[in-house]
Design a protein around this motif. Structure first.
Motif, mmCIF file in Angstrom:
data_model
loop_
_atom_site.group_PDB
_atom_site.id
_atom_site.type_symbol
_atom_site.label_atom_id
_atom_site.label_comp_id
_atom_site.label_asym_id
_atom_site.label_seq_id
_atom_site.Cartn_x
_atom_site.Cartn_y
_atom_site.Cartn_z
ATOM 1 N N LEU A 11 0.907 -1.289 0.069
ATOM 2 C CA LEU A 11 0.119 -0.044 -0.083
ATOM 3 C C LEU A 11 1.145 1.281 0.161
ATOM 4 C CD1 LEU A 11 -3.070 0.815 -0.019
ATOM 5 C CD2 LEU A 11 -2.682 1.110 2.464
ATOM 6 N N LEU A 12 1.874 1.187 0.697
ATOM 7 C CA LEU A 12 2.792 2.503 0.977
ATOM 8 C C LEU A 12 3.508 2.496 -0.635
ATOM 9 C CD1 LEU A 12 4.306 2.368 4.500
ATOM 10 C CD2 LEU A 12 2.196 3.678 3.633
ATOM 11 N N GLU A 13 3.655 1.344 -0.979
ATOM 12 C CA GLU A 13 4.722 1.526 -2.587
ATOM 13 C C GLU A 13 3.528 2.225 -3.261
ATOM 14 O OE1 GLU A 13 6.044 -2.329 -2.791
ATOM 15 O OE2 GLU A 13 7.784 -2.037 -1.653
ATOM 16 N N GLU A 14 2.360 1.659 -3.466
ATOM 17 C CA GLU A 14 1.550 2.275 -4.528
ATOM 18 C C GLU A 14 1.328 3.790 -4.200
ATOM 19 O OE1 GLU A 14 -2.014 0.007 -3.891
ATOM 20 O OE2 GLU A 14 -1.148 -1.668 -5.070
ATOM 21 N N PHE A 15 1.387 4.270 -3.142
ATOM 22 C CA PHE A 15 1.246 5.409 -2.618
ATOM 23 C C PHE A 15 2.501 6.367 -2.901
ATOM 24 C CE2 PHE A 15 2.491 8.947 0.684
ATOM 25 C CZ PHE A 15 1.755 9.862 0.490
ATOM 26 N N SER A 16 3.541 5.976 -2.903
ATOM 27 C CA SER A 16 4.799 6.699 -3.419
ATOM 28 C C SER A 16 4.858 6.671 -5.123
ATOM 29 C CB SER A 16 6.025 5.879 -2.778
ATOM 30 O OG SER A 16 6.326 4.555 -3.621
ATOM 31 N N GLU A 17 4.292 5.681 -5.391
ATOM 32 C CA GLU A 17 4.339 5.770 -7.135
ATOM 33 C C GLU A 17 3.517 6.726 -7.343
ATOM 34 O OE1 GLU A 17 3.628 1.905 -8.398
ATOM 35 O OE2 GLU A 17 5.482 1.063 -7.695
ATOM 36 N N ALA A 18 2.416 7.007 -6.716
ATOM 37 C CA ALA A 18 1.220 7.781 -7.502
ATOM 38 C C ALA A 18 1.389 9.009 -6.946
ATOM 39 C CB ALA A 18 0.015 7.401 -6.797
ATOM 40 N N TYR A 19 2.258 9.656 -5.885
ATOM 41 C CA TYR A 19 2.188 10.877 -5.404
ATOM 42 C C TYR A 19 3.524 11.523 -5.094
ATOM 43 C CZ TYR A 19 -2.900 11.404 -4.878
ATOM 44 O OH TYR A 19 -4.278 11.564 -4.967
ATOM 45 N N LEU A 20 4.528 10.514 -4.946
ATOM 46 C CA LEU A 20 5.902 11.085 -4.636
ATOM 47 C C LEU A 20 6.966 11.019 -5.978
ATOM 48 C CD1 LEU A 20 6.582 9.419 -1.056
ATOM 49 C CD2 LEU A 20 5.265 11.462 -1.733
ATOM 50 N N LYS A 21 6.266 11.710 -6.777
ATOM 51 C CA LYS A 21 6.987 11.890 -7.889
ATOM 52 C C LYS A 21 8.297 12.825 -8.311
ATOM 53 C CE LYS A 21 2.551 10.687 -10.630
ATOM 54 N NZ LYS A 21 1.708 11.146 -11.555
ATOM 55 N N ASP A 22 8.240 13.739 -7.299
ATOM 56 C CA ASP A 22 9.425 14.683 -7.368
ATOM 57 C C ASP A 22 10.472 13.825 -6.530
ATOM 58 O OD1 ASP A 22 7.512 14.842 -5.118
ATOM 59 O OD2 ASP A 22 8.353 16.949 -4.677
ATOM 60 N N ARG A 23 10.966 12.762 -6.937
ATOM 61 C CA ARG A 23 11.899 12.041 -6.254
ATOM 62 C C ARG A 23 13.478 12.577 -6.044
ATOM 63 N NH1 ARG A 23 10.083 5.806 -6.944
ATOM 64 N NH2 ARG A 23 7.995 6.187 -6.816
ATOM 65 N N PRO A 24 14.325 11.999 -5.446
ATOM 66 C CA PRO A 24 14.686 10.490 -5.210
ATOM 67 C C PRO A 24 13.786 10.047 -3.975
ATOM 68 C CG PRO A 24 16.393 11.698 -4.547
ATOM 69 C CD PRO A 24 15.467 12.955 -5.170
ATOM 70 N N LEU A 25 13.472 8.893 -4.103
ATOM 71 C CA LEU A 25 13.028 8.088 -2.882
ATOM 72 C C LEU A 25 14.012 7.126 -2.196
ATOM 73 C CD1 LEU A 25 10.309 7.244 -0.914
ATOM 74 C CD2 LEU A 25 9.712 5.715 -3.008
ATOM 75 N N LEU A 26 14.092 7.105 -0.817
ATOM 76 C CA LEU A 26 15.053 6.016 -0.353
ATOM 77 C C LEU A 26 14.256 4.984 0.276
ATOM 78 C CD1 LEU A 26 17.795 5.051 0.347
ATOM 79 C CD2 LEU A 26 17.821 6.611 2.517
ATOM 80 N N VAL A 27 14.277 3.673 -0.139
ATOM 81 C CA VAL A 27 13.641 2.776 0.807
ATOM 82 C C VAL A 27 14.365 2.002 1.529
ATOM 83 C CG1 VAL A 27 11.995 0.805 0.299
ATOM 84 C CG2 VAL A 27 11.783 2.581 -1.086
ATOM 85 N N ILE A 28 14.128 1.896 2.779
ATOM 86 C CA ILE A 28 14.770 1.265 3.668
ATOM 87 C C ILE A 28 13.968 -0.054 4.179
ATOM 88 C CG2 ILE A 28 16.259 1.159 5.956
ATOM 89 C CD1 ILE A 28 16.649 4.226 5.496
ATOM 90 N N ASN A 29 14.360 -1.192 4.219
ATOM 91 C CA ASN A 29 13.627 -2.520 4.731
ATOM 92 C C ASN A 29 14.227 -2.526 5.918
ATOM 93 O OD1 ASN A 29 12.255 -2.931 2.185
ATOM 94 N ND2 ASN A 29 13.977 -4.032 1.411
#
Length: 373
Positions: free
Chosen positions: A109-127
């Motif tokens: 769900l959070l990944e879908e949110f980032s793809e839809a709204y956080l387009k002015d990236r960069p996006l750092l994903v930490i598992n």
């Protein structure tokens, strides 16, 4: 008519033995509690230690076969959360950070949110659910990837790396405007130390750095004292999804789930690779093809009676050979690209290494040949 004043009737004497037996019976009933507790309890020989231990692949295979209950209601719940995407985005832009909690996996769900709204990236994903997560290496990758003009070494303290990132995004003349940091399980084992939480809270309080995080532990709030809670400036959202934890629990050792160091789950690898670019996937493919061929060659020798027990160093690739193969495939350009990609794979435990007798690093994928195919 004459009446006798009294009549003698023969009455048998009382049965004292019968009275004693009744008394004894009463005493036995009164003392039954103590007598019952003096008896030995009969137990079964079937103990928990004798129960067969599942490996992670078997455990996930069983979970995926369980039919999903209330599927329509769960989908309706997810659609409700998706309608809140715009609200979450506004909260980020107004200076808040987002922390999501609730039962069920929140990763997709959070990944879908980032793809839809956080387009002015960069996006750092930490598992954060990775048990061997190295936050220092991640901060170094951020600094080197953004080209801040400095190249700190791996021996630099975590606090200094945090300060370099904070100063860069406070500079009005910076090239990269925003940095989004998404942390799946900020309460994970690799992120629970006081030092790491302090450094993350400093970045969260910095301008132009936005945090989106999730948590699953019931005591996650204990990570944030008053000072850290103020810096994080969380807005808490309940997004109970009731979704299976397909990736997250594969990195946790349950009470009756056996972790095999030499095996990875296919779904875990597929999930990680799907979030990476083509070059990283090609690098993985090079090592996988080499490992498959080495396995087949070793099996052929074994059938001929010439082979010995197969070891990881027999199927892996040495550092130089791996580097040259990646360079020939044009999936890397420089040594820095190779080391960066390799570090990502090792952080996710997809590629592991060991030292040969000659002292060279040998890289291998801890998966069965059939799974690699």
């Amino acid at each position: 008519m004459s009446f006798k004043p009294f009549v003698l009737i023969d009455v048998p004497p009382p049965n004292l033995s019968k009275r004693r037996s009744i008394l004894e019976k009463d005493l036995t009933g009164y003392e039954r509690y103590f007598e019952d507790h003096q008896m030995k309890t009969r137990t079964s020989n079937n103990t928990l230690a004798g129960v067969g231990i599942l490996d992670k692949a078997e455990c996930i295979n069983i979970l995926t076969k369980i039919p999903i209950k209330h599927k329509t209601e769960i989908e309706s719940l997810k659609e409700l959360y998706k309608s809140q995407y715009s609200q979450w985005h506004i909260e980020l832009k107004t200076g808040f950070n987002l922390l999501f909690y609730g039962y069920g996996s929140k990763k997709k769900l959070l990944e879908e949110f980032s793809e839809a709204y956080l387009k002015d990236r960069p996006l750092l994903v930490i598992n954060g659910f990775l048990s061997k997560l190295k936050i220092k290496e991640i901060f170094l990758q951020v600094i080197n990837g953004i080209n801040m003009g400095v190249k700190p070494g791996s021996r630099e303290p975590l606090e200094k790396l945090t300060e370099l990132i904070r100063e860069y995004f406070s500079d009005p003349d910076r090239k990269v405007k925003n940095l989004y940091i998404m942390i799946h399980n900020i309460d994970g084992q690799g992120l629970r130390t006081l030092q790491i939480q302090n450094c993350l809270s400093i970045l969260a309080a910095s301008p132009n750095i936005y945090f989106i995080a999730s948590t699953d532990h019931i005591n996650a709030t204990l990570l944030f004292d008053q000072d850290r809670a103020t810096k994080f400036n969380w807005i808490w959202h309940d997004i109970t999804t009731f979704s299976y934890y397909e990736v997250e629990p594969t990195f946790e050792d349950g009470p009756k789930v056996k972790r095999r160091k030499q095996e990875l789950n296919i779904k875990v690898v597929q999930s990680v690779l799907s979030t990476w670019n083509t070059n990283r996937r090609r690098m993985f493919k090079i090592l996988a093809k080499h490992q498959i061929q080495a396995n087949l060659h070793q099996q052929k020798k074994t059938r001929q009676g010439k082979g010995e027990a197969m070891k990881s160093e027999d199927i892996g690739m040495e550092h130089d050979a791996f580097y040259k193969a990646c360079k020939a495939d044009f999936c890397i350009r420089t040594d820095g690209d190779f080391n960066k990609f390799l570090s990502d794979f090792r952080n996710h435990e997809i590629i592991q290494s060991l030292q040969s007798k000659n002292g060279n690093n040998i890289y291998f994928i801890p998966m069965e040949t059939e799974d690699l195919k």
